[in-house]
Design an enzyme around this catalytic site. Structure first.
Site, short mmCIF file in Angstrom:
data_model
loop_
_atom_site.label_atom_id
_atom_site.label_comp_id
_atom_site.label_asym_id
_atom_site.label_seq_id
_atom_site.Cartn_x
_atom_site.Cartn_y
_atom_site.Cartn_z
N THR A 158 121.58 40.89 12.88
CA THR A 158 122.72 40.02 13.23
C THR A 158 122.46 38.54 12.97
O THR A 158 121.33 38.07 13.15
CB THR A 158 123.09 40.20 14.72
OG1 THR A 158 124.17 39.31 15.03
CG2 THR A 158 121.93 39.90 15.64
N SER A 159 123.52 37.82 12.61
CA SER A 159 123.37 36.37 12.46
C SER A 159 123.96 35.62 13.65
O SER A 159 123.99 34.39 13.67
CB SER A 159 124.03 35.90 11.15
OG SER A 159 125.35 36.37 11.10
N LYS A 203 131.44 48.68 21.92
CA LYS A 203 132.71 47.96 22.05
C LYS A 203 133.80 48.75 22.77
O LYS A 203 134.62 48.18 23.48
CB LYS A 203 133.24 47.62 20.65
CG LYS A 203 132.64 46.39 20.04
CD LYS A 203 133.26 46.15 18.67
CE LYS A 203 133.54 44.70 18.46
NZ LYS A 203 134.04 44.38 17.12
N ASN A 210 134.62 42.68 22.65
CA ASN A 210 133.46 42.14 21.93
C ASN A 210 132.83 40.96 22.66
O ASN A 210 131.79 40.46 22.25
CB ASN A 210 133.79 41.76 20.48
CG ASN A 210 134.44 40.40 20.37
OD1 ASN A 210 135.12 39.94 21.29
ND2 ASN A 210 134.26 39.75 19.25
N ALA A 245 137.96 46.24 13.26
CA ALA A 245 138.45 44.95 12.77
C ALA A 245 139.97 44.98 12.62
O ALA A 245 140.67 44.07 13.07
CB ALA A 245 137.78 44.60 11.44
N TYR A 248 133.06 39.88 4.23
CA TYR A 248 132.48 38.58 3.91
C TYR A 248 131.20 38.69 3.08
O TYR A 248 130.63 37.69 2.66
CB TYR A 248 132.25 37.74 5.17
CG TYR A 248 131.44 38.41 6.24
CD1 TYR A 248 130.06 38.40 6.21
CD2 TYR A 248 132.07 39.06 7.29
CE1 TYR A 248 129.32 39.03 7.20
CE2 TYR A 248 131.34 39.69 8.29
CZ TYR A 248 129.97 39.67 8.23
OH TYR A 248 129.24 40.29 9.21
N GLN A 300 135.68 34.02 15.38
CA GLN A 300 135.54 34.94 16.52
C GLN A 300 134.37 34.49 17.38
O GLN A 300 134.42 34.57 18.61
CB GLN A 300 135.42 36.41 16.08
CG GLN A 300 134.22 36.81 15.24
CD GLN A 300 132.91 36.94 16.00
OE1 GLN A 300 132.91 37.22 17.18
NE2 GLN A 300 131.80 36.69 15.32
P1 NAD Z 1 135.42 50.83 11.13
O1 NAD Z 1 134.38 51.83 10.74
O2 NAD Z 1 135.82 50.69 12.55
O3 NAD Z 1 136.77 51.16 10.27
C1 NAD Z 1 136.70 51.53 8.94
C2 NAD Z 1 138.09 51.46 8.30
O4 NAD Z 1 137.92 51.58 6.89
C3 NAD Z 1 139.02 52.59 8.71
O5 NAD Z 1 140.35 52.09 8.73
C4 NAD Z 1 138.85 53.61 7.56
O6 NAD Z 1 139.97 54.45 7.42
C5 NAD Z 1 138.71 52.66 6.39
N1 NAD Z 1 138.03 53.24 5.24
C6 NAD Z 1 136.73 53.61 5.17
N2 NAD Z 1 136.45 54.05 3.93
C7 NAD Z 1 137.60 53.96 3.21
C8 NAD Z 1 137.95 54.24 1.87
N3 NAD Z 1 137.06 54.74 1.01
N4 NAD Z 1 139.21 53.99 1.48
C9 NAD Z 1 140.12 53.50 2.33
N5 NAD Z 1 139.86 53.19 3.61
C10 NAD Z 1 138.61 53.42 4.04
O7 NAD Z 1 134.92 49.47 10.55
P2 NAD Z 1 135.25 47.98 11.07
O8 NAD Z 1 134.28 47.62 12.10
O9 NAD Z 1 136.69 47.86 11.35
O10 NAD Z 1 134.87 47.14 9.77
C11 NAD Z 1 135.69 47.19 8.61
C12 NAD Z 1 135.31 46.01 7.72
O11 NAD Z 1 135.57 44.80 8.41
C13 NAD Z 1 133.83 45.97 7.33
O12 NAD Z 1 133.76 45.57 5.99
C14 NAD Z 1 133.27 44.88 8.20
O13 NAD Z 1 132.19 44.19 7.60
C15 NAD Z 1 134.45 43.96 8.32
N6 NAD Z 1 134.43 43.14 9.54
C16 NAD Z 1 134.53 41.79 9.38
C17 NAD Z 1 134.53 40.98 10.48
C18 NAD Z 1 134.62 39.49 10.31
O14 NAD Z 1 134.37 38.77 11.28
N7 NAD Z 1 134.98 39.02 9.13
C19 NAD Z 1 134.46 41.53 11.77
C20 NAD Z 1 134.37 42.93 11.89
C21 NAD Z 1 134.35 43.72 10.76
#
Ligand code: NAD
EC number: 1.1.1.25
Length: 288
Positions: free
Chosen positions: A22-23, A73, A94, A137, A235, A263
């Site tokens: 984690t960062s 979470k 979170n 997310a 990201y 966040q």
């Molecule tokens: P998660 O495992 O809870 O959800 C995964 C989602 O991706 C689901 O909706 C699933 O159906 C979909 N999915 C998975 N493989 C797929 C595919 N091949 N085709 C289509 N849909 C697909 O994951 P999460 O925690 O919600 O994270 C999702 C993304 O969001 C990750 O890339 C994560 O790094 C990013 N994220 C970013 C931030 C941020 O602060 N920018 C915060 C949390 C998560």
């Protein structure tokens, strides 16, 4: 850093597993140091089994609170006293704030995402958003967008284990907010094209575009138009295949770095009462 930690320093934790990568400690400790705030942020490798004991431990040690990531979470709410409306609606927490032994859970991912748009000058309130995703997310963003006043949400997800969660999210949004939410199957490409066509913003809130799905997208170039804002929660990489295509079309684009920063900034404010020094943090974290 070590010079500023004394017997008076207050702890803030992060409870998740795996979490060593984690960062968040880097971000929060830099902000505490920059503002001269007497807190220290540490990550603890804790899963569901040790969660109750860890929460009670943080409470006994008068920690100011903690962040929570997977797999905790959606479980930690059982050990808390209160939940914010966003935490209630998403079913996830979170951030925990300890106010003299009263633990409140909230979720700042959606607030972070919405602020990242605002900071870029993208005003989505009263407008239509098409968003793909039903995981952590995506749910946080969908709920916060609805609470903040986005008028219409067209949510797409493939029919995997997350789809039922999206059914629930849509139901709650339609019952509890003024936003009109509709769920569609991501495999229905013509509907996706139609919904994007009259949207103000399109958002990818899935992991498609990052490892192990690096270089991939379900979007076709002719689904986009130059005045559509295209946003990706991913990201790493900072420019996904989706954002590359969007740039080729001429769309304004935004990646997930802003969401990640804001966040954290929202949690920071809830714990300390102070704004995170955003410009300094952007420089420190190498965010443009
Ligand atoms: P998660 O495992 O809870 O959800 C995964 C989602 O991706 C689901 O909706 C699933 O159906 C979909 N999915 C998975 N493989 C797929 C595919 N091949 N085709 C289509 N849909 C697909 O994951 P999460 O925690 O919600 O994270 C999702 C993304 O969001 C990750 O890339 C994560 O790094 C990013 N994220 C970013 C931030 C941020 O602060 N920018 C915060 C949390 C998560």
């Amino acid at each position: 850093m070590e010079k500023r930690i004394t017997g008076y320093t207050t702890l803030i934790g992060l409870l998740a597993t795996p979490i060593k990568h984690t960062s968040s400690p880097k971000m929060h400790n830099e902000a505490f140091q920059y503002l001269g705030l007497d807190y220290a942020y540490l990550a603890f490798e804790v899963g569901n089994d040790g969660l109750e004991a860890a929460v009670n431990g943080l409470k006994s040690m008068q920690a100011r609170g903690c962040n929570v990531s997977m797999p905790n979470k959606t479980v930690i709410h059982k050990y808390l006293d209160k939940l914010s409306p966003a935490a209630e609606l998403t079913g996830a927490v979170n951030t925990v704030i300890n106010d003299n032994g009263v633990l409140t859970g909230t979720i700042t991912d959606g607030v972070g995402y919405m602020r990242s748009l605002k900071e870029r000058g993208f005003d989505v309130i009263g407008k239509k958003m098409t968003i793909v995703g039903a995981g952590g997310a995506a749910t946080a963003i969908e709920v916060q967008a609805a609470l903040d006043g986005v008028k219409e949400l067209s949510i797409f997800n493939r029919k995997d284990e997350f789809y039922e969660r999206a059914v629930e999210t849509v139901k709650k949004i339609n019952e509890k907010t003024n936003c009109k939410a509709t769920l569609y199957d991501l495999d229905d490409k013509e509907t996706l094209r139609r919904e994007i066509a009259d949207s103000f913003i399109f958002t990818n809130a899935t992991g498609v575009g990052m490892k192990p799905l690096l270089g991939q997208t379900y979007i076709e170039k002719d689904m986009l138009r130059p005045d559509l804002i295209v946003s990706d929660v991913v990201y790493a990489p900072t420019k996904t295949r989706l954002l590359e295509i969007a740039e080729e079309v001429g769309c304004p684009t935004i990646n997930g770095l802003g969401m990640m920063l804001f966040q954290g900034a929202e949690a920071f404010k809830l714990w300390t009462g102070q704004e995170m020094p955003i410009e300094h943090m952007k420089e420190f974290l190498g965010i443009e």
